[in-house]
Design a protein around this motif. Sequence first.
Motif, PDB file in Angstrom:
ATOM      1  N   ASP A  85     149.320  56.829  18.814  1.00  0.00           N
ATOM      2  CA  ASP A  85     147.877  56.320  19.398  1.00  0.00           C
ATOM      3  C   ASP A  85     147.885  57.197  21.206  1.00  0.00           C
ATOM      4  OD1 ASP A  85     150.731  56.190  20.884  1.00  0.00           O
ATOM      5  OD2 ASP A  85     151.004  54.804  21.320  1.00  0.00           O
ATOM      6  N   LEU A  86     148.394  58.916  20.916  1.00  0.00           N
ATOM      7  CA  LEU A  86     148.050  59.887  21.361  1.00  0.00           C
ATOM      8  C   LEU A  86     146.423  60.197  21.191  1.00  0.00           C
ATOM      9  CD1 LEU A  86     150.987  62.429  20.501  1.00  0.00           C
ATOM     10  CD2 LEU A  86     150.334  60.857  22.490  1.00  0.00           C
ATOM     11  N   THR A  87     145.704  60.706  22.597  1.00  0.00           N
ATOM     12  CA  THR A  87     144.671  60.789  22.485  1.00  0.00           C
ATOM     13  C   THR A  87     144.320  62.107  21.552  1.00  0.00           C
ATOM     14  OG1 THR A  87     144.674  62.607  24.448  1.00  0.00           O
ATOM     15  CG2 THR A  87     144.708  60.273  25.375  1.00  0.00           C
ATOM     16  N   VAL A  88     142.818  62.337  21.238  1.00  0.00           N
ATOM     17  CA  VAL A  88     142.273  63.931  20.502  1.00  0.00           C
ATOM     18  C   VAL A  88     143.437  65.363  21.410  1.00  0.00           C
ATOM     19  CG1 VAL A  88     141.092  65.359  19.464  1.00  0.00           C
ATOM     20  CG2 VAL A  88     140.391  62.971  19.286  1.00  0.00           C
ATOM     21  N   ILE A  89     142.783  65.218  22.834  1.00  0.00           N
ATOM     22  CA  ILE A  89     143.349  66.159  22.836  1.00  0.00           C
ATOM     23  C   ILE A  89     144.957  66.825  23.584  1.00  0.00           C
ATOM     24  CG2 ILE A  89     144.124  67.383  25.883  1.00  0.00           C
ATOM     25  CD1 ILE A  89     141.264  65.778  26.123  1.00  0.00           C
ATOM     26  N   GLU A  90     145.528  65.464  23.553  1.00  0.00           N
ATOM     27  CA  GLU A  90     146.760  65.204  23.324  1.00  0.00           C
ATOM     28  C   GLU A  90     147.682  65.760  21.830  1.00  0.00           C
ATOM     29  OE1 GLU A  90     148.933  61.732  26.053  1.00  0.00           O
ATOM     30  OE2 GLU A  90     147.841  61.182  24.573  1.00  0.00           O
ATOM     31  N   VAL A  91     146.898  65.314  20.629  1.00  0.00           N
ATOM     32  CA  VAL A  91     147.566  65.980  19.388  1.00  0.00           C
ATOM     33  C   VAL A  91     147.081  67.027  19.279  1.00  0.00           C
ATOM     34  CG1 VAL A  91     146.847  65.272  17.142  1.00  0.00           C
ATOM     35  CG2 VAL A  91     146.874  63.233  18.052  1.00  0.00           C
ATOM     36  N   GLY A  92     145.937  67.708  20.013  1.00  0.00           N
ATOM     37  CA  GLY A  92     146.227  69.448  19.658  1.00  0.00           C
ATOM     38  C   GLY A  92     146.878  70.242  20.137  1.00  0.00           C
ATOM     39  N   PHE A  93     147.453  69.748  20.919  1.00  0.00           N
ATOM     40  CA  PHE A  93     148.673  71.221  22.566  1.00  0.00           C
ATOM     41  C   PHE A  93     149.944  70.441  21.744  1.00  0.00           C
ATOM     42  CE2 PHE A  93     145.217  70.577  25.777  1.00  0.00           C
ATOM     43  CZ  PHE A  93     145.138  72.001  25.741  1.00  0.00           C
ATOM     44  N   LEU A  94     149.894  68.939  21.334  1.00  0.00           N
ATOM     45  CA  LEU A  94     151.896  68.518  20.642  1.00  0.00           C
ATOM     46  C   LEU A  94     151.558  69.519  19.187  1.00  0.00           C
ATOM     47  CD1 LEU A  94     153.482  67.273  20.693  1.00  0.00           C
ATOM     48  CD2 LEU A  94     153.125  65.103  19.420  1.00  0.00           C
ATOM     49  N   VAL A  95     150.196  69.746  18.173  1.00  0.00           N
ATOM     50  CA  VAL A  95     151.217  70.737  17.235  1.00  0.00           C
ATOM     51  C   VAL A  95     150.612  72.174  17.082  1.00  0.00           C
ATOM     52  CG1 VAL A  95     149.661  68.992  15.727  1.00  0.00           C
ATOM     53  CG2 VAL A  95     148.211  70.537  16.206  1.00  0.00           C
ATOM     54  N   GLY A  96     150.386  71.895  18.699  1.00  0.00           N
ATOM     55  CA  GLY A  96     150.138  73.264  18.855  1.00  0.00           C
ATOM     56  C   GLY A  96     148.741  74.291  19.230  1.00  0.00           C
ATOM     57  N   PHE A  97     147.670  73.735  19.040  1.00  0.00           N
ATOM     58  CA  PHE A  97     146.786  74.258  19.022  1.00  0.00           C
ATOM     59  C   PHE A  97     146.671  75.078  20.432  1.00  0.00           C
ATOM     60  CE2 PHE A  97     145.586  72.303  15.011  1.00  0.00           C
ATOM     61  CZ  PHE A  97     145.370  74.151  14.371  1.00  0.00           C
ATOM     62  N   PRO A  98     145.837  76.104  20.658  1.00  0.00           N
ATOM     63  CA  PRO A  98     146.041  76.388  22.746  1.00  0.00           C
ATOM     64  C   PRO A  98     145.338  76.222  23.324  1.00  0.00           C
ATOM     65  CG  PRO A  98     144.530  77.985  20.855  1.00  0.00           C
ATOM     66  CD  PRO A  98     145.524  77.542  20.451  1.00  0.00           C
ATOM     67  N   SER A  99     144.291  75.815  22.698  1.00  0.00           N
ATOM     68  CA  SER A  99     142.946  74.346  23.702  1.00  0.00           C
ATOM     69  C   SER A  99     142.257  74.051  22.488  1.00  0.00           C
ATOM     70  CB  SER A  99     141.575  75.800  23.693  1.00  0.00           C
ATOM     71  OG  SER A  99     141.284  76.259  22.628  1.00  0.00           O
ATOM     72  N   GLN A 100     141.639  73.139  23.411  1.00  0.00           N
ATOM     73  CA  GLN A 100     140.962  71.698  22.845  1.00  0.00           C
ATOM     74  C   GLN A 100     140.187  72.802  21.649  1.00  0.00           C
ATOM     75  OE1 GLN A 100     141.939  68.673  22.615  1.00  0.00           O
ATOM     76  NE2 GLN A 100     140.000  67.682  21.341  1.00  0.00           N
ATOM     77  N   GLY A 101     139.247  73.552  21.669  1.00  0.00           N
ATOM     78  CA  GLY A 101     138.395  73.958  21.563  1.00  0.00           C
ATOM     79  C   GLY A 101     138.813  74.232  20.442  1.00  0.00           C
ATOM     80  N   VAL A 102     140.382  75.374  20.254  1.00  0.00           N
ATOM     81  CA  VAL A 102     139.840  76.054  19.542  1.00  0.00           C
ATOM     82  C   VAL A 102     141.084  74.215  18.144  1.00  0.00           C
ATOM     83  CG1 VAL A 102     142.374  77.276  18.314  1.00  0.00           C
ATOM     84  CG2 VAL A 102     140.712  78.246  20.028  1.00  0.00           C
ATOM     85  N   PHE A 103     141.095  73.726  19.018  1.00  0.00           N
ATOM     86  CA  PHE A 103     141.849  72.090  17.969  1.00  0.00           C
ATOM     87  C   PHE A 103     140.331  71.971  16.997  1.00  0.00           C
ATOM     88  CE2 PHE A 103     142.426  67.668  17.889  1.00  0.00           C
ATOM     89  CZ  PHE A 103     143.174  67.630  16.888  1.00  0.00           C
ATOM     90  N   ARG A 104     139.534  71.446  18.204  1.00  0.00           N
ATOM     91  CA  ARG A 104     138.070  71.137  17.268  1.00  0.00           C
ATOM     92  C   ARG A 104     138.077  71.786  15.334  1.00  0.00           C
ATOM     93  NH1 ARG A 104     134.600  67.290  18.627  1.00  0.00           N
ATOM     94  NH2 ARG A 104     132.441  67.571  17.850  1.00  0.00           N
ATOM     95  N   ALA A 105     137.677  73.038  15.870  1.00  0.00           N
ATOM     96  CA  ALA A 105     137.084  74.202  15.484  1.00  0.00           C
ATOM     97  C   ALA A 105     137.985  73.849  14.403  1.00  0.00           C
ATOM     98  CB  ALA A 105     136.958  75.901  16.131  1.00  0.00           C
ATOM     99  N   ARG A 106     139.291  74.508  14.442  1.00  0.00           N
ATOM    100  CA  ARG A 106     140.374  74.661  12.872  1.00  0.00           C
ATOM    101  C   ARG A 106     140.134  73.354  12.099  1.00  0.00           C
ATOM    102  NH1 ARG A 106     138.957  79.006  15.400  1.00  0.00           N
ATOM    103  NH2 ARG A 106     137.320  78.849  13.250  1.00  0.00           N
ATOM    104  N   PHE A 107     140.066  72.454  13.146  1.00  0.00           N
ATOM    105  CA  PHE A 107     140.491  70.588  13.293  1.00  0.00           C
ATOM    106  C   PHE A 107     139.508  70.233  11.621  1.00  0.00           C
ATOM    107  CE2 PHE A 107     139.970  66.341  11.886  1.00  0.00           C
ATOM    108  CZ  PHE A 107     141.557  65.795  11.930  1.00  0.00           C
ATOM    109  N   THR A 108     137.886  71.120  12.067  1.00  0.00           N
ATOM    110  CA  THR A 108     137.034  70.573  11.486  1.00  0.00           C
ATOM    111  C   THR A 108     136.488  71.696  10.358  1.00  0.00           C
ATOM    112  OG1 THR A 108     136.172  69.740  13.509  1.00  0.00           O
ATOM    113  CG2 THR A 108     134.445  70.393  12.017  1.00  0.00           C
ATOM    114  N   GLU A 109     137.357  72.549  10.381  1.00  0.00           N
ATOM    115  CA  GLU A 109     136.670  73.550   9.312  1.00  0.00           C
ATOM    116  C   GLU A 109     137.921  73.474   8.378  1.00  0.00           C
ATOM    117  OE1 GLU A 109     138.980  77.314   8.470  1.00  0.00           O
ATOM    118  OE2 GLU A 109     137.513  78.567  10.230  1.00  0.00           O
ATOM    119  N   LEU A 110     138.706  72.627   8.318  1.00  0.00           N
ATOM    120  CA  LEU A 110     139.410  72.646   7.451  1.00  0.00           C
ATOM    121  C   LEU A 110     139.599  70.817   6.808  1.00  0.00           C
ATOM    122  CD1 LEU A 110     142.926  74.661   8.246  1.00  0.00           C
ATOM    123  CD2 LEU A 110     141.379  75.073   6.555  1.00  0.00           C
TER     124      LEU A 110
END
Length: 147
Positions: A85-110
């Motif tokens: 029930d975490l937000t998308v932003i919280e998930v990105g930081f929790l798994v170790g991505f340095p920013s929301q933009g990097v999280f979105r880009a890498r997640f979308t790519e994979l």
Amino acid sequence: MCHPGWARALAQEQRLKDLARLRRVRDRIDREYAQPLDVAALAHDVNWPAGHLSRQFRLAYGRSPYAFVTARRVERAKTLLRDGDLTVIEVGFLVGFPSQGVFRARFTELAGLTPGAYRRGAAVAATRTPSGPVRNGEALATAPQLA
């Protein structure tokens, strides 16, 4: 002069030691994927130069250490987006991505979708009930059409 059998045995022994080093690196990535990890630090832990580690890791696992870390982070993010029930932003930081933009880009790519789209799709899939067994990623069966 060294006997050819001994040379092969020594080479095999070295190969096993190298594979054990690579396994230690992979295990560290699996444990510490949410921490800042860089190839230089991973290489230092196994007493190899960073370039050598990258080449050997790619040969053994089919991708660079950086790509392996990124894949682990995306795998964990998928689970959290699907089940948490975490937000998308919280998930990105929790798994170790340095920013929301990097999280979105890498997640979308994979994953082929943005994190938000993945979450929405997982929510829709959770509300469906299959009409038959679903195995090995088969598509959900549709109800048979009777005449």
